[in-house]
Design a protein around this motif. Structure first.
Motif, PDB file in Angstrom:
ATOM      1  N   ASP A   1       0.970  -1.211  -0.061  1.00 38.82           N
ATOM      2  CA  ASP A   1      -0.025   0.103   0.019  1.00 38.82           C
ATOM      3  C   ASP A   1       0.780   1.210  -0.103  1.00 38.82           C
ATOM      4  O   ASP A   1       1.807   1.391   0.811  1.00 38.82           O
ATOM      5  CB  ASP A   1      -0.781   0.112   1.351  1.00 38.82           C
ATOM      6  CG  ASP A   1      -1.692   1.222   1.351  1.00 38.82           C
ATOM      7  OD1 ASP A   1      -2.049   1.662   2.518  1.00 38.82           O
ATOM      8  OD2 ASP A   1      -2.158   1.632   0.275  1.00 38.82           O
TER       9      ASP A   1
ATOM     10  N   SER B   1      -2.326  -4.584  10.071  1.00 38.77           N
ATOM     11  CA  SER B   1      -2.137  -4.287   8.814  1.00 38.77           C
ATOM     12  C   SER B   1      -1.941  -5.712   8.153  1.00 38.77           C
ATOM     13  O   SER B   1      -0.828  -6.408   8.330  1.00 38.77           O
ATOM     14  CB  SER B   1      -0.616  -3.776   8.886  1.00 38.77           C
ATOM     15  OG  SER B   1      -1.068  -2.365   9.297  1.00 38.77           O
TER      16      SER B   1
ATOM     17  N   THR C   1       2.268  -0.384   5.068  1.00 39.57           N
ATOM     18  CA  THR C   1       2.111   1.020   4.481  1.00 39.57           C
ATOM     19  C   THR C   1       3.405   1.750   4.544  1.00 39.57           C
ATOM     20  O   THR C   1       4.171   1.480   5.166  1.00 39.57           O
ATOM     21  CB  THR C   1       1.108   1.691   5.920  1.00 39.57           C
ATOM     22  OG1 THR C   1      -0.286   1.130   5.768  1.00 39.57           O
ATOM     23  CG2 THR C   1       1.338   3.265   5.568  1.00 39.57           C
TER      24      THR C   1
ATOM     25  N   ALA D   1      -1.184   7.337   2.884  1.00 44.81           N
ATOM     26  CA  ALA D   1      -2.416   6.383   2.717  1.00 44.81           C
ATOM     27  C   ALA D   1      -2.123   5.166   3.528  1.00 44.81           C
ATOM     28  O   ALA D   1      -0.937   4.721   3.558  1.00 44.81           O
ATOM     29  CB  ALA D   1      -2.844   6.329   1.334  1.00 44.81           C
TER      30      ALA D   1
ATOM     31  N   MET E   1      -4.149   1.058   4.863  1.00 46.68           N
ATOM     32  CA  MET E   1      -5.559   0.366   4.818  1.00 46.68           C
ATOM     33  C   MET E   1      -5.047  -0.704   5.868  1.00 46.68           C
ATOM     34  O   MET E   1      -4.043  -1.392   6.139  1.00 46.68           O
ATOM     35  CB  MET E   1      -5.873  -0.088   3.879  1.00 46.68           C
ATOM     36  CG  MET E   1      -4.948  -1.339   2.786  1.00 46.68           C
ATOM     37  SD  MET E   1      -5.505  -1.779   1.423  1.00 46.68           S
ATOM     38  CE  MET E   1      -4.230  -2.641   0.602  1.00 46.68           C
TER      39      MET E   1
ATOM     40  N   ARG F   1     -12.748  -3.442   6.593  1.00 50.84           N
ATOM     41  CA  ARG F   1     -11.487  -2.962   6.210  1.00 50.84           C
ATOM     42  C   ARG F   1     -11.522  -1.382   6.171  1.00 50.84           C
ATOM     43  O   ARG F   1     -12.674  -0.983   6.054  1.00 50.84           O
ATOM     44  CB  ARG F   1     -11.235  -3.262   4.758  1.00 50.84           C
ATOM     45  CG  ARG F   1     -10.204  -2.519   3.943  1.00 50.84           C
ATOM     46  CD  ARG F   1      -9.460  -2.895   2.730  1.00 50.84           C
ATOM     47  NE  ARG F   1      -8.607  -4.187   2.984  1.00 50.84           N
ATOM     48  CZ  ARG F   1      -7.776  -4.629   1.916  1.00 50.84           C
ATOM     49  NH1 ARG F   1      -8.180  -4.121   0.672  1.00 50.84           N
ATOM     50  NH2 ARG F   1      -6.969  -5.346   2.194  1.00 50.84           N
TER      51      ARG F   1
ATOM     52  N   HIS G   1      -9.790   2.273   4.808  1.00 51.74           N
ATOM     53  CA  HIS G   1      -8.967   2.788   3.800  1.00 51.74           C
ATOM     54  C   HIS G   1      -8.705   4.163   4.504  1.00 51.74           C
ATOM     55  O   HIS G   1      -9.796   5.126   4.731  1.00 51.74           O
ATOM     56  CB  HIS G   1      -9.354   2.823   2.428  1.00 51.74           C
ATOM     57  CG  HIS G   1      -9.539   1.429   1.836  1.00 51.74           C
ATOM     58  ND1 HIS G   1      -8.615   1.411   0.795  1.00 51.74           N
ATOM     59  CD2 HIS G   1     -10.185   0.377   1.809  1.00 51.74           C
ATOM     60  CE1 HIS G   1      -8.915   0.043   0.328  1.00 51.74           C
ATOM     61  NE2 HIS G   1      -9.807  -0.506   1.070  1.00 51.74           N
TER      62      HIS G   1
ATOM     63  N   SER H   1      -6.466   8.163   4.600  1.00 54.55           N
ATOM     64  CA  SER H   1      -5.582   9.214   4.346  1.00 54.55           C
ATOM     65  C   SER H   1      -5.045   9.793   5.447  1.00 54.55           C
ATOM     66  O   SER H   1      -5.920  10.394   6.063  1.00 54.55           O
ATOM     67  CB  SER H   1      -5.873   9.947   3.142  1.00 54.55           C
ATOM     68  OG  SER H   1      -5.180  10.711   2.764  1.00 54.55           O
TER      69      SER H   1
ATOM     70  N   ASN I   1     -10.652   8.942   6.989  1.00 52.08           N
ATOM     71  CA  ASN I   1     -10.841   7.380   7.099  1.00 52.08           C
ATOM     72  C   ASN I   1     -12.391   6.770   6.879  1.00 52.08           C
ATOM     73  O   ASN I   1     -13.213   7.313   7.322  1.00 52.08           O
ATOM     74  CB  ASN I   1     -10.613   6.735   8.459  1.00 52.08           C
ATOM     75  CG  ASN I   1      -9.038   6.632   8.558  1.00 52.08           C
ATOM     76  OD1 ASN I   1      -8.143   7.078   7.730  1.00 52.08           O
ATOM     77  ND2 ASN I   1      -8.519   5.918   9.835  1.00 52.08           N
TER      78      ASN I   1
END
Length: 496
Positions: free
Chosen positions: A332, A372, A376, A387, A389, A408, A410, A412, A445
């Motif tokens: 990611d 994780s 990341t 960013a 996830m 999940r 996602h 930033s 998020n």
């Protein structure tokens, strides 16, 4: 009402209604921002109100965000844009605290004790089990051996030791080892695993003590995210939530910074941010584990249908052998061509912990586990990820089609916000000093349960592997979030 008039009425409520703010666009709450009610929340009308007509126990108004947004079972949205005008003082930073001397560490500079004892309500034994579960996962999933039980060398240093002074460079994680930095940074060897003495310490591992193959060093920090970064949940599908925020005549408007206000996201756990000084080659990880009698890391090697361990998965998403081209595993944030990467790169990091969302005095907190499944990339200049996830598990969000409650997030965290004379507790300025003012995270998020709606539909009509979108997922997850080692019994009893 005909369809056109109905749509006009809905349009009049607009975005404010969709976010649970009602037609006025304002979510009212009590003087501390809690808006607590005393009903059971099952009714949608004012009979469920507590502090006045139109309130629910969660603190929002009865106008709710629509359920099952996008056909997901559950959705949440976190925002954070705060200003750190000084570190949050932990109740365990005083000699009057019961846990002041726990682990032989004065105070609580990274708020880890505050997180475990006060927010998660864990016992010492549960904290040990929680951190051990993280170490076991990192070894099994990535081949990162934070206790050097299979290979490498590990040391621990008191919390805050490696946190760079605001606006200055260093110290580097490698200083935890002798002959690399000032003596006061040298850590204690990790010889007995996790103990009460090193429970809240920062663990530092280097896979190759002699530097023959790699100079990489991996620091793992136990912390709670600085509350003044102002992490707050502003959307929960099917539920009304208050729009708690904060305004200051000097600092201006920001999201909520108060730890005990409704909808505050109290985020804590064990973060690796980030691998320093060098990459760790994949072949070195596998060979070192094989020499120690351990299996290859799950992130690359998976059990195929014929029982053999091979890299990647088939494009069908299952365990079929000899599928070409193989399904790539992406890092990611590292780039679109990072499939089948040759190791763990410098500036790569991971997360493990829980979101603990305050829901007021009349409801237990919403508890969501994260880890994780994919790594990341951290920015070496700011020490934060652009960013990220994480894979999620939440007992409260288990459904018939998603019985383990998997999800999940996602997120930033870029660009950065600004601190004022404060420490953002864990940002990684090893090579470069912090910019003027020092950055704090600005977080956006989105969480979904289940993690995927489309994975596996074509190749797997039965949907048996529909949610397996990370290596080992969901097979390795327990049937319940409560079965994760170290899950606090006090919190479980509240949520059952």
């Amino acid at each position: 009402m005909d369809r056109r008039k109905l749509m006009q009425a809905i349009g009049g409520l607009g975005i404010a209604s969709a976010l649970g703010l009602g037609a006025t666009g304002t979510a009212l709450a009590d003087e501390h921002g809690n808006g607590n009610g005393n009903g059971n929340g099952d009714d949608e009308g004012s009979s469920a109100s507590g502090t006045g007509s139109g309130y629910t126990p969660y603190g929002g108004q009865t106008t709710k965000t629509p359920p099952e947004l996008g056909t997901f079972d559950h959705n949440l949205m976190y925002l954070a844009e705060g200003i750190v005008d000084g570190p949050t003082e932990s109740p365990h930073a005083s000699e009057d605290s019961e846990h002041y001397d726990t682990g032989g560490v004065e105070g609580d500079p990274l708020l880890a004790k505050f997180w475990h004892f006060d927010i998660q309500m864990r016992t010492i034994e549960e904290i040990v089990a929680d951190r051990q579960a993280h170490h076991d996962f990192m070894l099994r999933h990535y081949g990162i051996d934070m206790q050097a039980s299979a290979y490498g060398e590990a040391r621990s240093v008191p919390p805050g030791t490696l946190a760079p002074p605001l606006g200055q460079r260093g110290p580097k994680a490698k200083w935890a080892f002798p002959d690399y930095g000032p003596d006061e940074f040298t850590g204690e060897p990790v010889t007995d695993g996790i103990t009460e003495e090193n429970l809240f310490d920062t663990f530092v591992w280097r896979p190759d003590p002699y530097g023959n193959v790699t100079d990489a060093v991996v620091p793992e920090t136990s912390l709670m995210l600085e509350p003044k970064i102002a992490y707050t949940n502003y959307l929960k599908s099917g539920t009304s939530v208050p729009a708690n925020d904060e305004a200051d005549s000097t600092l201006g408007g920001m999201t909520n910074r108060d730890t005990f206000t409704t909808n505050k996201v109290r985020d804590g756990g064990y973060w690796i941010f980030a691998i320093e000084d060098d990459d760790i080659p994949r072949w070195f990880i596998r060979d070192s584990l094989e020499d120690a009698g351990e299996a290859p890391p799950q992130f690359w090697y998976n059990v195929q249908a014929d029982g053999e361990l091979r890299m990647g998965r088939g494009v069908k998403g299952g365990k079929e052998p000899n599928v070409s081209p193989p399904d790539k595993l992406f890092l990611d944030g590292v780039g679109p061509d990072a499939g089948f990467h040759e190791g763990l790169p410098e500036e790569m990091g991971t997360f493990w912990g829980h979101y603990n969302i305050n829901r007021g005095e009349n409801q237990p907190p919403l508890s969501i586990h994260y880890r994780s499944g994919f790594p990341t990339e951290f920015n070496p200049h700011s020490g934060i990820p652009r960013a990220f996830m994480c894979e999620l598990q939440c007992e409260e969000f288990a459904t018939e089609r998603n019985p383990k409650g998997l999800g999940r997030v996602h997120g930033s965290t870029y660009p950065t916000a600004t601190t004022m004379n404060g420490n953002t507790n864990g940002h990684n300025y090893r090579e470069f000093g912090a910019p003027a003012g020092a950055p704090a995270s600005t977080i956006r998020n989105v969480l979904t349960f289940p993690p995927s709606l489309t994975r596996g539909r074509v190749s797997d009509p039965a949907g048996e592997r529909q949610y397996n979108i990370a290596p080992g997922w969901p097979e390795e997850m327990p049937d319940s979030q409560f079965d994760i080692p170290g899950y606090p019994d006090a919190l479980r009893k509240q949520l059952e």
